[in-house]
Design a protein around this motif. Structure first.
Motif, PDB file in Angstrom:
ATOM      1  N   ALA A   1       0.837  -1.212   0.000  1.00 56.93           N
ATOM      2  CA  ALA A   1       0.000   0.000   0.000  1.00 56.93           C
ATOM      3  C   ALA A   1       0.866   1.254   0.000  1.00 56.93           C
ATOM      4  N   GLY A   2       2.193   1.059  -0.022  1.00 59.01           N
ATOM      5  CA  GLY A   2       3.107   2.195  -0.012  1.00 59.01           C
ATOM      6  C   GLY A   2       3.462   2.677   1.383  1.00 59.01           C
ATOM      7  N   ASN A   3       2.967   1.995   2.423  1.00 57.55           N
ATOM      8  CA  ASN A   3       3.261   2.390   3.805  1.00 57.55           C
ATOM      9  C   ASN A   3       4.610   1.827   4.251  1.00 57.55           C
ATOM     10  N   PRO A   4       5.408   2.638   4.982  1.00 56.18           N
ATOM     11  CA  PRO A   4       6.691   2.126   5.458  1.00 56.18           C
ATOM     12  C   PRO A   4       6.506   1.076   6.545  1.00 56.18           C
ATOM     13  N   VAL A   5       7.236  -0.026   6.421  1.00 60.32           N
ATOM     14  CA  VAL A   5       7.217  -1.095   7.418  1.00 60.32           C
ATOM     15  C   VAL A   5       8.650  -1.263   7.910  1.00 60.32           C
ATOM     16  N   ARG A   6       8.816  -1.212   9.242  1.00 56.03           N
ATOM     17  CA  ARG A   6      10.145  -1.354   9.842  1.00 56.03           C
ATOM     18  C   ARG A   6      10.229  -2.676  10.590  1.00 56.03           C
ATOM     19  N   LEU A   7      11.219  -3.474  10.262  1.00 61.03           N
ATOM     20  CA  LEU A   7      11.394  -4.763  10.934  1.00 61.03           C
ATOM     21  C   LEU A   7      11.504  -4.568  12.442  1.00 61.03           C
ATOM     22  N   GLY A   8      12.230  -3.553  12.860  1.00 63.59           N
ATOM     23  CA  GLY A   8      12.450  -3.298  14.288  1.00 63.59           C
ATOM     24  C   GLY A   8      11.172  -3.100  15.084  1.00 63.59           C
ATOM     25  N   ASP A   9      10.088  -2.718  14.411  1.00 64.02           N
ATOM     26  CA  ASP A   9       8.812  -2.520  15.112  1.00 64.02           C
ATOM     27  C   ASP A   9       8.232  -3.836  15.629  1.00 64.02           C
ATOM     28  N   TYR A  10       8.699  -4.954  15.107  1.00 62.25           N
ATOM     29  CA  TYR A  10       8.200  -6.261  15.539  1.00 62.25           C
ATOM     30  C   TYR A  10       8.981  -6.816  16.730  1.00 62.25           C
ATOM     31  N   VAL A  11      10.180  -6.273  16.971  1.00 65.62           N
ATOM     32  CA  VAL A  11      11.020  -6.770  18.060  1.00 65.62           C
ATOM     33  C   VAL A  11      10.276  -6.604  19.385  1.00 65.62           C
ATOM     34  N   GLY A  12      10.299  -7.680  20.176  1.00 62.73           N
ATOM     35  CA  GLY A  12       9.623  -7.665  21.458  1.00 62.73           C
ATOM     36  C   GLY A  12       8.142  -8.002  21.368  1.00 62.73           C
ATOM     37  N   ARG A  13       7.605  -8.056  20.138  1.00 60.02           N
ATOM     38  CA  ARG A  13       6.172  -8.296  19.966  1.00 60.02           C
ATOM     39  C   ARG A  13       5.850  -9.604  19.255  1.00 60.02           C
ATOM     40  N   LYS A  14       6.565  -9.882  18.159  1.00 60.65           N
ATOM     41  CA  LYS A  14       6.224 -11.045  17.338  1.00 60.65           C
ATOM     42  C   LYS A  14       7.468 -11.705  16.777  1.00 60.65           C
ATOM     43  N   VAL A  15       7.329 -12.979  16.502  1.00 57.84           N
ATOM     44  CA  VAL A  15       8.311 -13.695  15.696  1.00 57.84           C
ATOM     45  C   VAL A  15       8.007 -13.286  14.254  1.00 57.84           C
ATOM     46  N   VAL A  16       9.040 -13.085  13.449  1.00 54.06           N
ATOM     47  CA  VAL A  16       8.838 -12.701  12.052  1.00 54.06           C
ATOM     48  C   VAL A  16       9.384 -13.792  11.136  1.00 54.06           C
ATOM     49  N   VAL A  17       8.550 -14.205  10.182  1.00 56.04           N
ATOM     50  CA  VAL A  17       8.981 -15.101   9.121  1.00 56.04           C
ATOM     51  C   VAL A  17       9.205 -14.209   7.909  1.00 56.04           C
ATOM     52  N   LEU A  18      10.472 -13.920   7.641  1.00 60.42           N
ATOM     53  CA  LEU A  18      10.852 -13.003   6.565  1.00 60.42           C
ATOM     54  C   LEU A  18      11.305 -13.844   5.384  1.00 60.42           C
ATOM     55  N   TYR A  19      10.536 -13.774   4.300  1.00 64.96           N
ATOM     56  CA  TYR A  19      10.927 -14.601   3.160  1.00 64.96           C
ATOM     57  C   TYR A  19      11.209 -13.748   1.934  1.00 64.96           C
ATOM     58  N   PHE A  20      12.355 -14.017   1.335  1.00 69.18           N
ATOM     59  CA  PHE A  20      12.781 -13.343   0.111  1.00 69.18           C
ATOM     60  C   PHE A  20      12.436 -14.251  -1.057  1.00 69.18           C
ATOM     61  N   TYR A  21      11.855 -13.661  -2.081  1.00 69.06           N
ATOM     62  CA  TYR A  21      11.495 -14.446  -3.266  1.00 69.06           C
ATOM     63  C   TYR A  21      11.860 -13.648  -4.515  1.00 69.06           C
ATOM     64  N   PRO A  22      12.060 -14.349  -5.647  1.00 65.49           N
ATOM     65  CA  PRO A  22      12.550 -13.670  -6.848  1.00 65.49           C
ATOM     66  C   PRO A  22      11.594 -12.669  -7.503  1.00 65.49           C
ATOM     67  N   LYS A  23      10.321 -13.058  -7.774  1.00 66.93           N
ATOM     68  CA  LYS A  23       9.487 -12.176  -8.593  1.00 66.93           C
ATOM     69  C   LYS A  23       8.004 -12.491  -8.463  1.00 66.93           C
ATOM     70  N   ASP A  24       7.202 -11.418  -8.352  1.00 68.67           N
ATOM     71  CA  ASP A  24       5.745 -11.560  -8.342  1.00 68.67           C
ATOM     72  C   ASP A  24       5.265 -12.263  -9.607  1.00 68.67           C
ATOM     73  N   ASN A  25       4.199 -13.037  -9.455  1.00 68.30           N
ATOM     74  CA  ASN A  25       3.481 -13.646 -10.585  1.00 68.30           C
ATOM     75  C   ASN A  25       4.260 -14.671 -11.402  1.00 68.30           C
ATOM     76  N   THR A  26       5.359 -15.189 -10.865  1.00 69.08           N
ATOM     77  CA  THR A  26       6.018 -16.317 -11.518  1.00 69.08           C
ATOM     78  C   THR A  26       5.482 -17.582 -10.841  1.00 69.08           C
ATOM     79  N   SER A  27       5.576 -18.709 -11.500  1.00 70.01           N
ATOM     80  CA  SER A  27       4.915 -19.911 -10.975  1.00 70.01           C
ATOM     81  C   SER A  27       5.414 -20.301  -9.582  1.00 70.01           C
ATOM     82  N   GLY A  28       6.717 -20.361  -9.391  1.00 70.45           N
ATOM     83  CA  GLY A  28       7.256 -20.758  -8.085  1.00 70.45           C
ATOM     84  C   GLY A  28       6.919 -19.769  -6.988  1.00 70.45           C
ATOM     85  N   CYS A  29       7.009 -18.485  -7.304  1.00 68.99           N
ATOM     86  CA  CYS A  29       6.738 -17.456  -6.294  1.00 68.99           C
ATOM     87  C   CYS A  29       5.255 -17.386  -5.955  1.00 68.99           C
TER      88      CYS A  29
END
Length: 154
Positions: free
Chosen positions: A18-46
């Motif tokens: 949505a264009g809103n800034p998201v900071r990883l540090g905001d989750y510290v102390g609150r939630k476990v984060v599953v951060l996943y890097f993927y190559p490209k939107d709309n490709t079969s594997g992704c």
């Protein structure tokens, strides 16, 4: 070389679909984060990977974790991708690949890799899983670690 378990996860701020800034540090102390890097939107594997995370999303949130996807696609591309597949989690746009570089989430140093990091509430990487082809492994491995961390919390 990607970051390994036991290392503090580098903090960053990126725009979501949505264009809103998201900071990883905001989750510290609150939630476990599953951060996943993927190559490209709309490709079969992704698309398969995103839909698998979507289908397991409730299991992740029930265990106290948030799922965050990262690729170098634009905010607009992420917005369409998330809408098309009803993705309930955040997708972040890393246009210049700076965060991908910080995390070493590339294959052979150049190709955008498919790597999942489980980051505990203290901001420490507890698990990494890297595979371009074993899509289900990303979800299964991450969920297993998230549940272990949740059990340790109680």
């Amino acid at each position: 070389m990607s970051l390994q378990a036991g290392v503090k996860a580098p903090d960053f701020t990126l725009p979501d679909q949505a264009g809103n800034p998201v900071r990883l540090g905001d989750y510290v102390g609150r939630k476990v984060v599953v951060l996943y890097f993927y190559p490209k939107d709309n490709t079969s594997g992704c698309t398969a990977e995103a839909c698998s995370f979507r289908d397991s999303y409730e299991s992740f949130t029930d265990a106290g974790a948030e799922v965050i996807g990262v690729s170098s696609d634009s905010v607009e591309s992420h917005e369409k991708f998330a809408g098309r597949h009803d993705l309930p989690f955040v997708l972040l746009s890393d246009r210049d690949r700076a965060v991908r570089k910080q995390y070493g989430a590339s294959t052979l140093g150049v190709i955008p890799g498919r790597i999942t990091f489980v980051i505990d509430k203290d901001g420490t990487i507890r698990h990494t899983f890297s595979s371009m082809t074993n899509i289900g492994g990303h979800i299964d491995e991450a969920l297993k670690i998230v549940k272990e961390l949740a059990a340790d919390d109680h």
